[in-house]
Motif scaffolding. Structure first.
Motif, PDB file in Angstrom:
ATOM      1  N   GLY A  62       1.049  -1.480  -0.442  1.00 57.03           N
ATOM      2  CA  GLY A  62       0.219  -0.001  -0.225  1.00 57.03           C
ATOM      3  C   GLY A  62       0.881   1.134   0.055  1.00 57.03           C
ATOM      4  N   ALA A  63       1.876   1.315   0.637  1.00 57.77           N
ATOM      5  CA  ALA A  63       2.850   2.279   0.343  1.00 57.77           C
ATOM      6  C   ALA A  63       3.310   2.585  -0.766  1.00 57.77           C
ATOM      7  CB  ALA A  63       4.246   2.465   1.742  1.00 57.77           C
ATOM      8  N   ALA A  64       3.767   1.148  -1.276  1.00 60.39           N
ATOM      9  CA  ALA A  64       4.258   1.197  -3.155  1.00 60.39           C
ATOM     10  C   ALA A  64       2.983   2.196  -3.680  1.00 60.39           C
ATOM     11  CB  ALA A  64       4.312   0.352  -3.688  1.00 60.39           C
ATOM     12  N   LEU A  65       1.358   1.681  -3.266  1.00 60.05           N
ATOM     13  CA  LEU A  65       1.078   2.275  -3.865  1.00 60.05           C
ATOM     14  C   LEU A  65       0.451   4.039  -3.691  1.00 60.05           C
ATOM     15  CD1 LEU A  65      -1.733  -0.235  -3.635  1.00 60.05           C
ATOM     16  CD2 LEU A  65      -0.774   0.088  -5.885  1.00 60.05           C
ATOM     17  N   ALA A  66       0.647   3.893  -3.161  1.00 62.93           N
ATOM     18  CA  ALA A  66       0.690   6.048  -2.001  1.00 62.93           C
ATOM     19  C   ALA A  66       1.460   6.371  -2.685  1.00 62.93           C
ATOM     20  CB  ALA A  66       0.526   5.938  -0.870  1.00 62.93           C
ATOM     21  N   LEU A  67       2.694   5.945  -3.404  1.00 64.16           N
ATOM     22  CA  LEU A  67       4.271   6.241  -3.906  1.00 64.16           C
ATOM     23  C   LEU A  67       4.029   6.843  -4.841  1.00 64.16           C
ATOM     24  CD1 LEU A  67       6.881   7.136  -3.048  1.00 64.16           C
ATOM     25  CD2 LEU A  67       7.008   5.966  -3.244  1.00 64.16           C
ATOM     26  N   ALA A  68       3.372   6.190  -5.085  1.00 60.64           N
ATOM     27  CA  ALA A  68       3.053   5.782  -7.019  1.00 60.64           C
ATOM     28  C   ALA A  68       2.111   7.023  -7.631  1.00 60.64           C
ATOM     29  CB  ALA A  68       2.916   4.594  -7.816  1.00 60.64           C
ATOM     30  N   SER A  69       0.873   6.677  -6.800  1.00 61.78           N
ATOM     31  CA  SER A  69      -0.741   7.974  -6.755  1.00 61.78           C
ATOM     32  C   SER A  69       0.257   9.455  -6.655  1.00 61.78           C
ATOM     33  CB  SER A  69      -1.287   7.818  -6.069  1.00 61.78           C
ATOM     34  OG  SER A  69      -2.382   8.732  -6.036  1.00 61.78           O
ATOM     35  N   ALA A  70       1.478   9.690  -6.075  1.00 65.88           N
ATOM     36  CA  ALA A  70       2.170  10.907  -5.529  1.00 65.88           C
ATOM     37  C   ALA A  70       3.066  11.224  -6.983  1.00 65.88           C
ATOM     38  CB  ALA A  70       3.479  10.497  -4.232  1.00 65.88           C
ATOM     39  N   LEU A  71       3.631  10.097  -7.602  1.00 65.57           N
ATOM     40  CA  LEU A  71       4.139  10.332  -8.645  1.00 65.57           C
ATOM     41  C   LEU A  71       3.468  11.055  -9.764  1.00 65.57           C
ATOM     42  CD1 LEU A  71       6.901   7.491  -8.053  1.00 65.57           C
ATOM     43  CD2 LEU A  71       7.527  10.276  -8.027  1.00 65.57           C
ATOM     44  N   ARG A  72       2.636  10.512  -9.594  1.00 66.97           N
ATOM     45  CA  ARG A  72       1.309  10.956 -10.535  1.00 66.97           C
ATOM     46  C   ARG A  72       0.993  12.252 -10.446  1.00 66.97           C
ATOM     47  NH1 ARG A  72      -2.795   5.094 -12.911  1.00 66.97           N
ATOM     48  NH2 ARG A  72      -0.682   4.206 -12.956  1.00 66.97           N
ATOM     49  N   ASP A  73       0.741  12.198  -8.935  1.00 70.11           N
ATOM     50  CA  ASP A  73       0.315  13.741  -9.165  1.00 70.11           C
ATOM     51  C   ASP A  73       1.316  14.528  -9.506  1.00 70.11           C
ATOM     52  OD1 ASP A  73      -1.950  13.339  -7.960  1.00 70.11           O
ATOM     53  OD2 ASP A  73      -1.386  13.260  -5.579  1.00 70.11           O
ATOM     54  N   ARG A  74       2.408  14.334  -9.022  1.00 69.93           N
ATOM     55  CA  ARG A  74       3.615  15.374  -9.536  1.00 69.93           C
ATOM     56  C   ARG A  74       3.548  15.344 -11.395  1.00 69.93           C
ATOM     57  NH1 ARG A  74       9.510  12.269  -9.578  1.00 69.93           N
ATOM     58  NH2 ARG A  74       8.264  11.569 -11.562  1.00 69.93           N
ATOM     59  N   ASP A  75       3.212  14.307 -11.856  1.00 70.02           N
ATOM     60  CA  ASP A  75       3.373  14.282 -13.289  1.00 70.02           C
ATOM     61  C   ASP A  75       2.129  14.470 -14.337  1.00 70.02           C
ATOM     62  OD1 ASP A  75       6.069  13.693 -13.124  1.00 70.02           O
ATOM     63  OD2 ASP A  75       5.075  11.653 -13.446  1.00 70.02           O
TER      64      ASP A  75
END
Length: 306
Positions: free
Chosen positions: A155-168
């Motif tokens: 779930g931490a990987a999914l949260a971090l990946a979601s934040a990366l999408r926000d950034r982009d």
């Protein structure tokens, strides 16, 4: 620090046990006994509601936790389970969400993303998390002062990946990331020389072998090579992320992933605050605050929200 004394004195219940052994009722009973904490958890005074939101692959179940005293923070929380297990009722989802809501006076939303079973693979679980994040960010938390995105293990990987999408993309990013013992890399770096020998005392049900890790990646992504950058996001560019509060467990085969992530974030000019849960194995947030180190871990995240 040695393994937490309460857990250490109960290790005999799991001696030599593998997950395959849990098909035996006696082994399952010992496993359940090991999972019991010293006292029963009492849910704090928060309002809990189950509902569904729309997602790109169909409805996404979520559970909201609203404190009696409204604060200025909100959190989307994503449970772990190797991308193929877990639900809204597991302690890592339900207990964590309720405790964060009460301790930080925060609106917390826990998301029941589709698991990598029955032919489901990346990016479907991540898409479900994104749908819940967009719902929270543009709806109930649109006016909140601090909105965090967090999760544990997978779930931490999914949260971090979601934040990366926000950034982009164009969505307003999280103000804070809360990451517990993240599974963010493949391959996972090796344990340090001091911890590796101590880990040999733990039974297979408390370990991640190389085979286990490869299976989780293969099952989630569908392959072991040419992984998408936001599948195991430790391999992605990490610049431009919001501040990160990162929790790692001392006795955890995945601990090197969290520690490497902390170094990568620092090298990417991202503010990162780390906390080592001494004496704890991977997934210790699947227990309750009856264990002192679980209580301190929850405070680490709650304090970050205040």
């Amino acid at each position: 620090m040695p393994l937490d004394p309460y857990l250490a004195e109960r290790l005999h219940l799991l001696a030599g046990m593998t997950f395959a052994d849990l098909a035996d009722p006696d082994a399952l009973a010992r496993f359940v006994e090991f999972a019991q904490d010293p006292t029963e958890w009492v849910q704090p005074d928060v309002a809990v509601e189950d509902r569904e939101i729309a997602g790109p692959h169909g409805p996404v179940p979520i559970r909201t936790y609203t404190p009696r005293r409204a604060g200025t923070a909100a959190v989307l929380w994503v449970h772990g389970g190797g991308f193929l297990g877990g639900d809204l009722d597991m302690p890592e989802a339900h207990v964590v969400a309720a405790e964060l809501a009460a301790r930080a006076d925060a609106l917390v939303v826990s998301v029941d993303y589709r698991l990598a079973t029955g032919g489901v693979h990346y990016p479907v679980p991540l898409d479900d998390v994104r749908a819940a994040w967009r719902w929270l960010r543009t709806g109930p938390a649109a006016e909140a002062e601090h909105v965090a995105l967090g999760g544990a293990s997978a779930g931490a990987a999914l949260a971090l990946a979601s934040a990366l999408r926000d950034r982009d993309e164009t969505l307003r990013p999280a103000d804070l990331l809360l990451l517990a013992y993240p599974f963010a890399h493949f391959p996972v770096p090796a344990l340090d020389g001091a911890t590796a020998p101590e880990m040999t005392a733990l039974p297979p049900t408390m370990r991640f072998s190389v085979t286990d890790i490869e299976f989780m990646v293969q099952n989630y992504v569908g392959r072991l090579t040419d992984l998408p950058r936001d599948a195991l996001p430790g391999g992605a560019p990490l610049h431009g992320l919001p501040p990160v509060h990162l929790l790692v467990s001392e006795y955890d085969d995945l601990r090197p992933s969290g520690e490497l992530l902390a170094r990568q974030l620092t090298a990417s000019d991202v503010t990162v605050t780390t906390y080592l849960s001494a004496g704890m194995p991977h997934g210790h947030l699947n227990r309750t605050p009856a264990l002192a180190e679980v209580d301190r871990s929850l405070d680490f995240f709650a304090d970050a929200l205040k």
